[in-house]
Design an enzyme around this catalytic site. Sequence first.
Site, short mmCIF file in Angstrom:
data_model
loop_
_atom_site.label_atom_id
_atom_site.label_comp_id
_atom_site.label_asym_id
_atom_site.label_seq_id
_atom_site.Cartn_x
_atom_site.Cartn_y
_atom_site.Cartn_z
CB SER A 143 -0.85 0.00 1.29
OG SER A 143 -1.50 1.24 1.47
CE1 TYR A 156 -4.50 -2.11 4.92
CE2 TYR A 156 -3.28 -0.08 4.56
CZ TYR A 156 -3.99 -1.15 4.06
OH TYR A 156 -4.18 -1.28 2.70
P1 NAD Z 1 -11.45 -6.38 -0.83
O1 NAD Z 1 -12.09 -6.27 0.53
O2 NAD Z 1 -12.24 -6.01 -2.04
O3 NAD Z 1 -10.93 -7.87 -1.01
C1 NAD Z 1 -10.31 -8.53 0.04
C2 NAD Z 1 -10.17 -10.00 -0.31
O4 NAD Z 1 -9.53 -10.64 0.80
C3 NAD Z 1 -11.49 -10.72 -0.53
O5 NAD Z 1 -11.32 -11.64 -1.58
C4 NAD Z 1 -11.70 -11.48 0.79
O6 NAD Z 1 -12.42 -12.69 0.63
C5 NAD Z 1 -10.29 -11.77 1.15
N1 NAD Z 1 -10.09 -12.02 2.57
C6 NAD Z 1 -10.50 -11.26 3.63
N2 NAD Z 1 -10.14 -11.87 4.77
C7 NAD Z 1 -9.51 -13.02 4.41
C8 NAD Z 1 -8.92 -14.08 5.14
N3 NAD Z 1 -8.91 -14.09 6.47
N4 NAD Z 1 -8.36 -15.11 4.45
C9 NAD Z 1 -8.39 -15.13 3.10
N5 NAD Z 1 -8.93 -14.14 2.36
C10 NAD Z 1 -9.49 -13.11 3.03
O7 NAD Z 1 -10.09 -5.56 -0.71
P2 NAD Z 1 -9.20 -4.79 -1.79
O8 NAD Z 1 -9.56 -3.36 -1.69
O9 NAD Z 1 -9.22 -5.45 -3.12
O10 NAD Z 1 -7.74 -4.97 -1.13
C11 NAD Z 1 -6.87 -6.02 -1.50
C12 NAD Z 1 -5.45 -5.69 -0.99
O11 NAD Z 1 -5.04 -4.44 -1.52
C13 NAD Z 1 -5.35 -5.59 0.54
O12 NAD Z 1 -4.12 -6.15 0.97
C14 NAD Z 1 -5.36 -4.09 0.77
O13 NAD Z 1 -4.69 -3.73 1.96
C15 NAD Z 1 -4.60 -3.61 -0.46
N6 NAD Z 1 -4.87 -2.21 -0.79
C16 NAD Z 1 -6.12 -1.79 -1.16
C17 NAD Z 1 -6.33 -0.44 -1.45
C18 NAD Z 1 -7.69 0.09 -1.89
O14 NAD Z 1 -7.84 1.33 -1.98
N7 NAD Z 1 -8.67 -0.74 -2.18
C19 NAD Z 1 -5.27 0.46 -1.35
C20 NAD Z 1 -4.02 -0.01 -0.97
C21 NAD Z 1 -3.82 -1.35 -0.70
#
Ligand code: NAD
Length: 261
Positions: A143, A156
Amino acid sequence: MTTSPKSAVVTGSSSGIGLGIAEGFAAAGMNVMMNGIEPPEQIQPICDRLSEAHGTKVAYKSANMMEPTGVRGLIEAAEAAFGQVDVLVNNAGIQFVSPVEEFPDDKWQAIINLNLSASFYATKAVMAGMKARGWGRIINIASAHGLVASPYKSAYVAAKHGIVGLTKTVALEAAEHGVTVNAICPGYVWTPLVEKQIPDTAKARGMTEEQVKRDVLLAAQPTKKFATVDEMSALAVFLCSDVAASITGTALPVDGGWTAQ
Ligand code: NAD
């Protein structure tokens, strides 16, 4: 991809960025083991759609990445389905926001387990095979918070800084074995998770949804635009190509200029 098909595991790929990367990998000709905490019958239609569209094997393993046994079970399922794991994307992650003095111990532990320790267990499980075959790609979805901090996100930010450190360390260990290890550092990405926060935040702050997007969520993102799942997916596919062989140990911001400030 020079030798195909490659086989990939993408943790947390039933939604958002992980799902986009799984789709990008299938479109690039890879077999993909998807993962999440949803029951298999919910995700199987997505696997079927991707398999049919791209002619690759796409499977799903419901497994909790907070547990080392869940992580190992996922890697074993991919090895059983495809024979080997060539590409690992550590993507599953959660967030919790609170001042540090009130931050619940169990939320701290859950975030460290999922956003950091799961990547260690998965990397440990795939590394010997990648080194033995002389080719591998590990991509950690960190991130902008792996590079800079924001208040109230202690767990986080600690976990995401930690995964950048893990990325660099493992990249050095794997460097002579054809295995690259990189972190992608997204800013705000337009995913269902982000979309769902907007109406509540607008109500809570007495703002319009447009004001919430621009002045709250995108306050630190100079482009004032969300990054997209497709941008993350395209970068992950590129990092898996042979022309990305010299990119290793990096933390690549895809954040609209956030961390340039
Ligand atoms: P999201 O909530 O859309 O997806 C999260 C995924 O993780 C889902 O498939 C869920 O089933 C899975 N998950 C949750 N808990 C779990 C567990 N205990 N075991 C296995 N799977 C699990 O999230 P996203 O926004 O796509 O984020 C994905 C990654 O990107 C994360 O690591 C997040 O920190 C990072 N990220 C996201 C953003 C953003 O703005 N969306 C920004 C920076 C980093």
